[in-house]
Design a protein around this motif. Structure first.
Motif, PDB file in Angstrom:
ATOM      1  N   PRO A  42       5.664   1.357   4.816  1.00  0.00           N
ATOM      2  CA  PRO A  42       6.420   1.911   4.116  1.00  0.00           C
ATOM      3  C   PRO A  42       7.881   1.374   3.662  1.00  0.00           C
ATOM      4  O   PRO A  42       7.853   0.160   4.070  1.00  0.00           O
ATOM      5  CB  PRO A  42       6.843   3.320   4.780  1.00  0.00           C
ATOM      6  CG  PRO A  42       6.720   2.799   6.455  1.00  0.00           C
ATOM      7  CD  PRO A  42       5.803   1.947   6.242  1.00  0.00           C
ATOM      8  N   PRO A  43       8.625   1.740   2.514  1.00  0.00           N
ATOM      9  CA  PRO A  43       9.674   0.875   2.452  1.00  0.00           C
ATOM     10  C   PRO A  43      10.684   0.832   3.289  1.00  0.00           C
ATOM     11  O   PRO A  43      10.875   1.591   4.651  1.00  0.00           O
ATOM     12  CB  PRO A  43      10.417   1.768   1.235  1.00  0.00           C
ATOM     13  CG  PRO A  43       9.981   3.231   1.316  1.00  0.00           C
ATOM     14  CD  PRO A  43       8.736   2.993   2.062  1.00  0.00           C
ATOM     15  N   ASN A  45       0.746  -1.079  -0.225  1.00  0.00           N
ATOM     16  CA  ASN A  45       0.019   0.023   0.021  1.00  0.00           C
ATOM     17  C   ASN A  45       0.822   1.380   0.105  1.00  0.00           C
ATOM     18  O   ASN A  45       0.240   2.438   0.190  1.00  0.00           O
ATOM     19  CB  ASN A  45      -0.782   0.035   1.114  1.00  0.00           C
ATOM     20  CG  ASN A  45      -2.086   1.229   1.111  1.00  0.00           C
ATOM     21  OD1 ASN A  45      -2.547   1.542  -0.105  1.00  0.00           O
ATOM     22  ND2 ASN A  45      -2.535   1.524   2.202  1.00  0.00           N
ATOM     23  N   TYR A  46       2.048   1.104  -0.139  1.00  0.00           N
ATOM     24  CA  TYR A  46       3.093   2.261  -0.436  1.00  0.00           C
ATOM     25  C   TYR A  46       3.621   1.755  -1.728  1.00  0.00           C
ATOM     26  O   TYR A  46       4.288   0.975  -1.724  1.00  0.00           O
ATOM     27  CB  TYR A  46       4.139   2.460   0.709  1.00  0.00           C
ATOM     28  CG  TYR A  46       3.328   2.791   1.866  1.00  0.00           C
ATOM     29  CD1 TYR A  46       3.718   4.172   2.538  1.00  0.00           C
ATOM     30  CD2 TYR A  46       2.510   1.855   2.633  1.00  0.00           C
ATOM     31  CE1 TYR A  46       2.965   4.564   3.867  1.00  0.00           C
ATOM     32  CE2 TYR A  46       2.032   2.399   3.948  1.00  0.00           C
ATOM     33  CZ  TYR A  46       2.119   3.642   4.482  1.00  0.00           C
ATOM     34  OH  TYR A  46       1.669   4.216   5.722  1.00  0.00           O
ATOM     35  N   ALA A  47       3.886   2.842  -2.580  1.00  0.00           N
ATOM     36  CA  ALA A  47       4.108   2.814  -3.796  1.00  0.00           C
ATOM     37  C   ALA A  47       5.680   2.407  -3.908  1.00  0.00           C
ATOM     38  O   ALA A  47       6.202   1.492  -4.464  1.00  0.00           O
ATOM     39  CB  ALA A  47       4.064   4.007  -4.765  1.00  0.00           C
ATOM     40  N   ASP A  48       6.371   2.955  -3.021  1.00  0.00           N
ATOM     41  CA  ASP A  48       7.896   2.688  -2.834  1.00  0.00           C
ATOM     42  C   ASP A  48       8.182   1.318  -2.160  1.00  0.00           C
ATOM     43  O   ASP A  48       9.223   0.736  -2.581  1.00  0.00           O
ATOM     44  CB  ASP A  48       8.852   4.033  -2.400  1.00  0.00           C
ATOM     45  CG  ASP A  48       7.922   4.445  -0.862  1.00  0.00           C
ATOM     46  OD1 ASP A  48       6.820   4.005  -0.632  1.00  0.00           O
ATOM     47  OD2 ASP A  48       8.226   5.369  -0.720  1.00  0.00           O
ATOM     48  N   HIS A  49       7.395   0.781  -1.346  1.00  0.00           N
ATOM     49  CA  HIS A  49       7.601  -0.449  -0.654  1.00  0.00           C
ATOM     50  C   HIS A  49       7.048  -1.513  -1.940  1.00  0.00           C
ATOM     51  O   HIS A  49       7.778  -2.511  -2.055  1.00  0.00           O
ATOM     52  CB  HIS A  49       6.412  -0.607   0.339  1.00  0.00           C
ATOM     53  CG  HIS A  49       6.436  -2.045   0.724  1.00  0.00           C
ATOM     54  ND1 HIS A  49       7.669  -2.892   1.088  1.00  0.00           N
ATOM     55  CD2 HIS A  49       5.408  -3.042   1.125  1.00  0.00           C
ATOM     56  CE1 HIS A  49       7.263  -3.888   1.610  1.00  0.00           C
ATOM     57  NE2 HIS A  49       5.843  -3.923   1.521  1.00  0.00           N
ATOM     58  N   GLU A  55       3.222  -0.662  10.520  1.00  0.00           N
ATOM     59  CA  GLU A  55       2.069  -0.330  10.006  1.00  0.00           C
ATOM     60  C   GLU A  55       0.924   0.376  10.796  1.00  0.00           C
ATOM     61  O   GLU A  55       1.173   0.400  12.052  1.00  0.00           O
ATOM     62  CB  GLU A  55       1.321  -1.616   9.424  1.00  0.00           C
ATOM     63  CG  GLU A  55       2.380  -2.326   8.641  1.00  0.00           C
ATOM     64  CD  GLU A  55       1.423  -3.430   7.579  1.00  0.00           C
ATOM     65  OE1 GLU A  55       0.212  -3.297   7.617  1.00  0.00           O
ATOM     66  OE2 GLU A  55       2.200  -4.152   6.781  1.00  0.00           O
ATOM     67  N   LEU A  56       0.180   1.144  10.134  1.00  0.00           N
ATOM     68  CA  LEU A  56      -0.558   1.997  10.865  1.00  0.00           C
ATOM     69  C   LEU A  56      -1.923   0.989  11.184  1.00  0.00           C
ATOM     70  O   LEU A  56      -2.469   0.523  10.288  1.00  0.00           O
ATOM     71  CB  LEU A  56      -1.151   3.011  10.250  1.00  0.00           C
ATOM     72  CG  LEU A  56      -2.527   4.046  10.796  1.00  0.00           C
ATOM     73  CD1 LEU A  56      -2.117   4.482  12.295  1.00  0.00           C
ATOM     74  CD2 LEU A  56      -2.928   4.908   9.981  1.00  0.00           C
ATOM     75  N   ASN A  61      11.487   4.643   7.458  1.00  0.00           N
ATOM     76  CA  ASN A  61      11.302   5.814   7.998  1.00  0.00           C
ATOM     77  C   ASN A  61      10.413   6.356   7.078  1.00  0.00           C
ATOM     78  O   ASN A  61      10.970   7.096   5.903  1.00  0.00           O
ATOM     79  CB  ASN A  61      12.467   6.743   8.248  1.00  0.00           C
ATOM     80  CG  ASN A  61      12.536   7.970   8.727  1.00  0.00           C
ATOM     81  OD1 ASN A  61      11.467   8.246   9.463  1.00  0.00           O
ATOM     82  ND2 ASN A  61      13.483   8.931   8.705  1.00  0.00           N
ATOM     83  N   GLY A  62       8.989   6.595   7.411  1.00  0.00           N
ATOM     84  CA  GLY A  62       8.075   6.805   6.195  1.00  0.00           C
ATOM     85  C   GLY A  62       6.982   7.604   6.955  1.00  0.00           C
ATOM     86  O   GLY A  62       7.144   8.225   8.097  1.00  0.00           O
TER      87      GLY A  62
END
Length: 281
Positions: free
Chosen positions: A244-245, A79-83, A126-127, A210-211
């Motif tokens: 995040p990544p 759910n994070y493009a960079d991940h 994760e949130l 770190n995201g």
């Protein structure tokens, strides 16, 4: 409010963290922090209590998962493009949905077990979103009204079982202790914008993740509305919204994975921190 559960495994009591960071006992008011106590009306009654009138809890009790009797533990992948990019996956056009077994749930500072024979156990800050009001076929505009609060989740993952052993991701996501939740549930009135929260994760003091939730592909509201179209959501259900990544799988040129005897520390702005030691199962 910051609601939590404390005490030995299986014997957790409900608690509240007051403005001075004193743990207060809520067991004289509610039986537990679970679906029945997460409605807007139930939370309003708790909010009306003067924390100073509640017994203070001494010592340093174990902190348990911030929600009890979880019905569904639903996760969103990539759910994070960079991940997605670091994982070698295409950016999803719809949320990638999978589940963790509720037996994976543990306290935020409990040991995390490395499965027997595992060489690819990984981390993911994760949130977490905790549902407070039933949701079925709701709109995106309505979605956040169905949230009781938010928390930190470590979506621990065994990548061989997830990716290389055939079938769905669930096998690699649901080992015992692979779902630390907490330390507390922060009610939604204290999180005005879930799409702007910094998040991080360290292993043995080295920062790997770190995201910020603002880089999610699908927002919390979009996720809840989407899920409500393929299942009903009940109070106490937990949704983990993606990472995040910076996961071990994505490290180049050689991925880095967990082994017994390491320490993970992770946190999200305003939602507290977790710390786990890895142990052999």
């Amino acid at each position: 409010m910051k609601l939590l559960r404390y005490g030995p495994v299986g014997q957790e009591k409900p608690g509240l963290l007051d403005a001075s960071n004193t743990l207060r006992d809520l067991s004289g008011v509610v039986a537990d922090i679970h679906g029945d106590t997460l409605s807007d009306a139930a939370l309003a009654k708790l909010r009306a209590i003067d924390p100073a009138t509640l017994p203070a809890v001494g010592g340093q009790p174990r902190i348990g998962p911030c929600v009890g009797r979880v019905g569904k533990f639903i996760c969103i992948g990539l759910n994070y493009a960079d991940h997605a990019a670091e994982s070698g996956a295409a950016i999803p056009t719809e949320p990638v949905v999978f589940g963790k077994w509720t037996s994976a749930i543990c306290g935020p500072n409990d040991n995390v077990e490395i499965p027997r024979g595992s060489t690819k156990t990984d981390w993911e800050v994760e949130l977490g979103v905790v549902i407070g009001k039933p949701a079925k076929y709701i709109t995106e505009a309505e979605a956040l009204d169905h949230v009781a609060g938010y928390c930190v989740i470590n979506d621990v993952s065994e990548r061989e079982w997830q990716i290389e052993r055939g079938g769905t991701w669930d096998k690699g996501k649901g080992f015992d202790t692979f779902g630390p939740i907490g330390p507390w549930l922060v009610t939604r009135d204290e999180v005005p914008d879930p799409q702007n929260l910094t998040m991080w994760l360290d292993v043995d003091g080295k920062r790997f993740q770190n995201g910020n939730t603002k880089t999610m592909i699908f927002t919390v509201a979009q996720i809840i509305a989407y899920l409500s179209r393929c299942m009903s959501l009940q109070p106490g259900d937990v949704i983990s919204t993606g990472t995040p990544p910076g996961v071990g799988l994505g490290i180049k040129p050689v991925p880095v994975y967990l082994k017994a005897g390491q320490t993970m520390r992770l946190g999200i702005e305003g939602l507290g921190e977790q710390q786990q030691t890895t142990v052999a199962a």
